[in-house]
Design a protein around this motif. Structure first.
Motif, PDB file in Angstrom:
ATOM      1  N   LYS A 355      79.204  45.931  51.746  1.00 19.42           N
ATOM      2  CA  LYS A 355      79.552  46.023  53.165  1.00 19.42           C
ATOM      3  C   LYS A 355      78.947  44.869  53.954  1.00 19.42           C
ATOM      4  O   LYS A 355      79.563  44.354  54.897  1.00 19.42           O
ATOM      5  CB  LYS A 355      79.088  47.365  53.723  1.00 19.42           C
ATOM      6  N   ALA A 356      77.751  44.446  53.571  1.00 14.33           N
ATOM      7  CA  ALA A 356      77.110  43.320  54.239  1.00 14.33           C
ATOM      8  C   ALA A 356      77.935  42.053  54.056  1.00 14.33           C
ATOM      9  O   ALA A 356      78.102  41.256  54.990  1.00 14.33           O
ATOM     10  CB  ALA A 356      75.698  43.121  53.700  1.00 14.33           C
ATOM     11  N   SER A 357      78.460  41.849  52.860  1.00 14.74           N
ATOM     12  CA  SER A 357      79.298  40.688  52.594  1.00 14.74           C
ATOM     13  C   SER A 357      80.569  40.741  53.428  1.00 14.74           C
ATOM     14  O   SER A 357      81.017  39.721  53.977  1.00 14.74           O
ATOM     15  CB  SER A 357      79.641  40.629  51.104  1.00 14.74           C
ATOM     16  N   PHE A 358      81.135  41.924  53.547  1.00 13.06           N
ATOM     17  CA  PHE A 358      82.349  42.106  54.354  1.00 13.06           C
ATOM     18  C   PHE A 358      82.085  41.753  55.817  1.00 13.06           C
ATOM     19  O   PHE A 358      82.856  41.026  56.451  1.00 13.06           O
ATOM     20  CB  PHE A 358      82.843  43.550  54.232  1.00 13.06           C
ATOM     21  N   VAL A 359      80.964  42.262  56.356  1.00 14.51           N
ATOM     22  CA  VAL A 359      80.613  41.990  57.754  1.00 14.51           C
ATOM     23  C   VAL A 359      80.368  40.503  57.967  1.00 14.51           C
ATOM     24  O   VAL A 359      80.792  39.922  58.973  1.00 14.51           O
ATOM     25  CB  VAL A 359      79.372  42.814  58.172  1.00 14.51           C
ATOM     26  N   GLU A 360      79.693  39.868  57.018  1.00 11.08           N
ATOM     27  CA  GLU A 360      79.429  38.432  57.129  1.00 11.08           C
ATOM     28  C   GLU A 360      80.731  37.643  57.241  1.00 11.08           C
ATOM     29  O   GLU A 360      80.853  36.722  58.061  1.00 11.08           O
ATOM     30  CB  GLU A 360      78.621  37.957  55.923  1.00 11.08           C
ATOM     31  N   GLN A 361      81.706  38.021  56.443  1.00 17.75           N
ATOM     32  CA  GLN A 361      83.008  37.353  56.492  1.00 17.75           C
ATOM     33  C   GLN A 361      83.709  37.600  57.821  1.00 17.75           C
ATOM     34  O   GLN A 361      84.315  36.687  58.404  1.00 17.75           O
ATOM     35  CB  GLN A 361      83.880  37.834  55.341  1.00 17.75           C
ATOM     36  N   LYS A 362      83.615  38.823  58.316  1.00 21.74           N
ATOM     37  CA  LYS A 362      84.287  39.172  59.564  1.00 21.74           C
ATOM     38  C   LYS A 362      83.684  38.426  60.756  1.00 21.74           C
ATOM     39  O   LYS A 362      84.393  38.116  61.720  1.00 21.74           O
ATOM     40  CB  LYS A 362      84.217  40.675  59.806  1.00 21.74           C
ATOM     41  N   ASP A 374      73.400  31.419  66.898  1.00 20.98           N
ATOM     42  CA  ASP A 374      72.973  31.754  65.542  1.00 20.98           C
ATOM     43  C   ASP A 374      73.436  33.161  65.212  1.00 20.98           C
ATOM     44  O   ASP A 374      73.490  34.039  66.085  1.00 20.98           O
ATOM     45  CB  ASP A 374      71.449  31.674  65.434  1.00 20.98           C
ATOM     46  N   ILE A 375      73.804  33.377  63.956  1.00 23.95           N
ATOM     47  CA  ILE A 375      74.081  34.724  63.444  1.00 23.95           C
ATOM     48  C   ILE A 375      73.115  34.962  62.299  1.00 23.95           C
ATOM     49  O   ILE A 375      73.145  34.254  61.289  1.00 23.95           O
ATOM     50  CB  ILE A 375      75.536  34.874  62.960  1.00 23.95           C
ATOM     51  N   ARG A 376      72.240  35.949  62.473  1.00 24.49           N
ATOM     52  CA  ARG A 376      71.204  36.222  61.472  1.00 24.49           C
ATOM     53  C   ARG A 376      71.490  37.590  60.843  1.00 24.49           C
ATOM     54  O   ARG A 376      71.722  38.580  61.551  1.00 24.49           O
ATOM     55  CB  ARG A 376      69.829  36.186  62.136  1.00 24.49           C
ATOM     56  N   GLN A 377      71.426  37.646  59.524  1.00 22.72           N
ATOM     57  CA  GLN A 377      71.809  38.876  58.836  1.00 22.72           C
ATOM     58  C   GLN A 377      71.028  39.066  57.554  1.00 22.72           C
ATOM     59  O   GLN A 377      70.785  38.124  56.797  1.00 22.72           O
ATOM     60  CB  GLN A 377      73.308  38.859  58.509  1.00 22.72           C
ATOM     61  N   LYS A 378      70.625  40.285  57.315  1.00 21.89           N
ATOM     62  CA  LYS A 378      70.129  40.731  56.010  1.00 21.89           C
ATOM     63  C   LYS A 378      70.644  42.138  55.813  1.00 21.89           C
ATOM     64  O   LYS A 378      70.293  43.053  56.558  1.00 21.89           O
ATOM     65  CB  LYS A 378      68.594  40.704  55.955  1.00 21.89           C
TER      66      LYS A 378
END
Length: 461
Positions: A355-362, A374-378
């Motif tokens: 789901k994290a990968s999906f959100v990153e793509q979106k 900046d977009i920061r994600q973990k």
């Protein structure tokens, strides 16, 4: 005397709210000059207000909801426990759910954390960890190790000890005269550092190394938000930084306290953020997601070494004199057990990674927008920083309330979140489906573009 003319149920509730309820982290003058949002019920990852309007819970009701709301299995666990006992103290006695939950927590925690001390919130869990660390050295007869290390922009809760190891000026500076002083080292803000991740990380490690080499005999512990710094703006540590910090603490005989209140229970893509770098702290604080977002239960986990420093004959007076009325509450522990069962049955943690990968793509398209700095994600912890000038990274003035306005726009479009200054937070429930994440990220993008670029802009899915 204030007189309210009441004509509807909503108006009655709003009047009572404004007359009597003091909301946390809320400027009440602003709040009372606006129409309040009053939640009445829930279903899945949706919350419904008293008018029946639905909202996606885009920040997991302050970062703690895991399985969604009104979950049958969690509801049933509480109902079943109500038929047995709602509360029984842990002072000098035990209860069944508290014992069973302690065993489960030790099973899933980083290696070496074998003892569980319950409390009722993340802040109280931090207080316990601080006091344990302090008394640990005292009980061992090492009286000089009384100071703590924290990190710039750290947040560990709002009680006095937790604020003493906090370092967010807006939240903490007014209380400084009340607090014990802590050593503050820089956080590795790679996105602000000209040299990128490597130099930002080395600057942090160099500061920590210098402090440990010169003052280890005075230092009780380092407290850190592992991998992701939450309230400071969803800042992600460079890879390997936590592992190096842990090694330095171990080398210089300083305890490591991991505050996993926000990062624990799958939020970063691992059960605990420490797992991402195989770090085993001396003390670990957990809360928020522990009960799936149902009831206020937290815990401080400790190693045998910490515990053994308190394990002594009565006459030695090495007891840990700390506790809370609802410590180990059976209802809370029962629903936590049910939550952990759902984690296992539904493979929640592994699901977060996809789901994290999906959100990153979106959200990738947002990186090109002129005011997204900046977009920061973990995992499913995401922070989107909005700036006035992308090239110079000039921030918006706080008076412009750009984060607040963007979040209010998201509410208009059907999603709830709460900003950290100019950082828009997106922390959805872990069980959110791709279809739900698709809709939420669309609302998020639409809100950001609408507010920062002006007018009503449609962001394509």
């Amino acid at each position: 005397m204030v007189v309210f003319l009441v004509t509807t149920y909503f108006e009655q509730l709003a009047a009572i709210d404004k007359a009597h309820l003091w909301h946390p982290f809320t400027q009440m003058k602003d709040y009372n000059n606006s129409g309040p949002l009053i939640i009445e019920r829930s279903e899945g990852i949706m919350l419904f207000d008293v008018h029946g309007r639905a909202y996606y819970d885009g920040f997991s009701s302050v970062w703690l909801n895991v399985h969604g709301h009104n979950v049958p299995e969690l509801n049933q666990a509480i109902t079943d426990q109500l038929g047995r006992v709602a509360h029984s103290t842990l002072l000098g006695m035990a209860n069944v759910p508290a014992i069973e939950l302690a065993e489960k927590l030790v099973e899933i925690a980083p290696q070496g954390l074998t003892k569980v001390f319950y409390s009722d919130s993340g802040a109280t869990g931090v207080e316990i960890a601080i006091k344990m660390a302090f008394q640990y050295w005292h009980n061992r007869g090492i009286r000089g190790k009384t100071k703590f290390i924290t990190m710039n922009q750290a947040y560990h809760g709002d009680t006095i000890g937790a604020v003493s190891v906090g370092a967010i000026p807006l939240y903490h500076d007014v209380f400084r005269p009340m607090l014990f002083p802590s050593h503050v080292i820089p956080y590795p803000y790679a996105y602000r550092h000209e040299g990128g991740e490597a130099e930002a990380m080395e600057a942090t490690l160099a500061a920590l190394r210098n402090l440990l080499e010169t003052q280890a005999d005075q230092l009780a512990a380092l407290i850190v938000e592992p991998i992701v710094q939450g309230a400071g703006g969803i800042i992600v540590m460079p890879s390997g930084c936590l592992r190096e910090m842990a090694a330095l603490c171990r080398k210089h005989n300083v305890l490591l306290i991991a505050d996993e209140v926000a990062t624990g229970f799958g939020r970063t893509g691992a059960m605990f953020a420490c797992d991402l770098e195989d770090v085993s702290p001396d003390l670990m604080v957990i809360g928020k997601g522990l009960t799936g977002g149902y009831l206020p239960v937290a815990a401080t986990l400790a190693t045998d070494e910490i515990y053994d420093a308190f394990y002594a004959d009565y006459e030695e007076q090495k007891t840990f004199f700390h506790g809370h009325s609802f410590t180990g509450n059976p209802l809370g522990c029962a629903v936590a057990l049910a939550s952990l069962k759902l984690f296992a049955e539904r493979n929640i943690v592994e699901g977060v990674k996809a789901k994290a990968s999906f959100v990153e793509q979106k959200l990738a398209a947002l990186k090109a927008r002129p005011h997204v700095g900046d977009i920061r994600q973990k995992g499913l912890m995401i922070g989107i920083e909005l700036v006035r000038n992308k090239t110079s990274r000039e921030p918006y003035d706080w008076e412009e309330r750009i984060g607040v306005r963007t979040s209010l726009r998201a509410r208009e479009l059907g999603m709830l979140t709460r900003p950290l200054g100019n950082v828009i937070v997106f922390i959805p429930p872990l069980v959110s489906t791709e279809a739900e994440l698709d809709e939420m990220t669309h609302i998020l993008s639409e809100s950001i573009i609408s507010i920062t670029e002006g007018g009503s802009v449609t962001c394509p899915k």
